[in-house]
Scaffold this motif. Structure first.
Motif: not given
Length: 258
Positions: A65-66, A103-106, A77-79, A50-51
């Motif tokens: 992103x996910x 939600x770590x947008x971007x 790690x995300x949590x 995914x470029x």
């Protein structure tokens, strides 16, 4: 997964180092995560396809992103990054009331393939959905096994006010906390990784709630090299207007967390 005890036992020293750093506040934390878990997390990462949306200014850079979907370790790690415990640590280090976007947008997993580079830039300043969340910090966890300086791709930070800059090494299990401000440029030069190896990192962002906006909301501001083409410089000059126009009609990819 985060080595919380290590951070908390050294929190005053980390704060002093961050606040005194030049050319602007930043902090390097090695052995940020438990090594066995991070090794398993690294092993779960596929080659991404995914470029990056910033393809005009970021060569051969790919994103997911996910990333928490890839393995239990990356979910942990995300949590941990979005936890109250980590937010409390960040508040003490930076002397500001900050918090990680849950939600770590971007943000997400970033992978730079052959001849990857990222032009110097200022990040977007206000959150794409929560309009009074001001972006205070970039949290960049590097996953570059056996990294050497000759692989290139070190994180370059530069103060737009003074032109003072520094290049930071990006080895495996190193977190770099970097202040976001109207003068905190950053990027990296073209990489030279061995065949089949990629410049890999996890990007997370921390914010502060503003009662009143202190800056005009912007998207990314790009500062291509002086030797860049005329068209690239022209695109950089008009980038904010073009992206804001696109977002008005088609919506923001960052807001959709794509």
């Amino acid at each position: 997964m985060i080595n919380f005890d290590k951070l908390e036992n050294n929190i005053d020293a980390l704060r002093n180092t961050y606040l005194a750093a030049q050319p602007f506040p930043h902090l390097i934390i090695d052995d940020f995560c438990e090594l066995d878990k991070l090794n398993r997390a690294y092993a779960s990462i596929p080659e991404l396809n995914n470029k990056s949306r910033d393809y005009a200014f970021a060569n051969n850079k790919f994103e997911k992103s996910n990333y928490r979907e890839l393995s239990p370790e990356l979910l942990e790690l995300y949590t941990d990054l979005a936890s109250e415990r980590f937010n409390k640590i960040l508040c003490h280090i930076t002397a500001k009331k900050v918090f990680v976007d849950p939600k770590n947008h971007g943000g997400g997993l970033h992978q730079g393939k052959k001849n990857s580079f990222l032009d110097m830039h200022l990040d977007f300043n206000y959150h794409p959905i929560n309009k009074n969340w001001y972006r205070e910090l970039n949290l960049l966890l590097y996953l570059n096994k056996d990294w050497k300086t000759e692989y290139k791709g070190g994180l370059i930070i530069k103060d737009l006010r003074t032109n003072e800059e520094e290049e930071l090494d990006v080895p495996f299990n190193r977190l770099i906390i970097q202040q976001c401000a109207p003068y905190s440029l950053h990027g990296y030069n073209m990489t030279n990784f061995p065949e089949g190896r990629f410049r890999t990192s996890v990007a997370t962002y921390a914010y502060q709630v503003h009662e009143h906006l202190i800056e005009t909301p912007r998207t990314t501001d790009w500062f291509p090299d002086k030797d860049a083409s005329f068209m690239k410089k022209l695109l950089a000059k008009n980038y904010n207007f073009l992206v804001q126009t696109k977002n008005k009609f088609f919506g923001s990819g960052t807001a959709k967390n794509q």
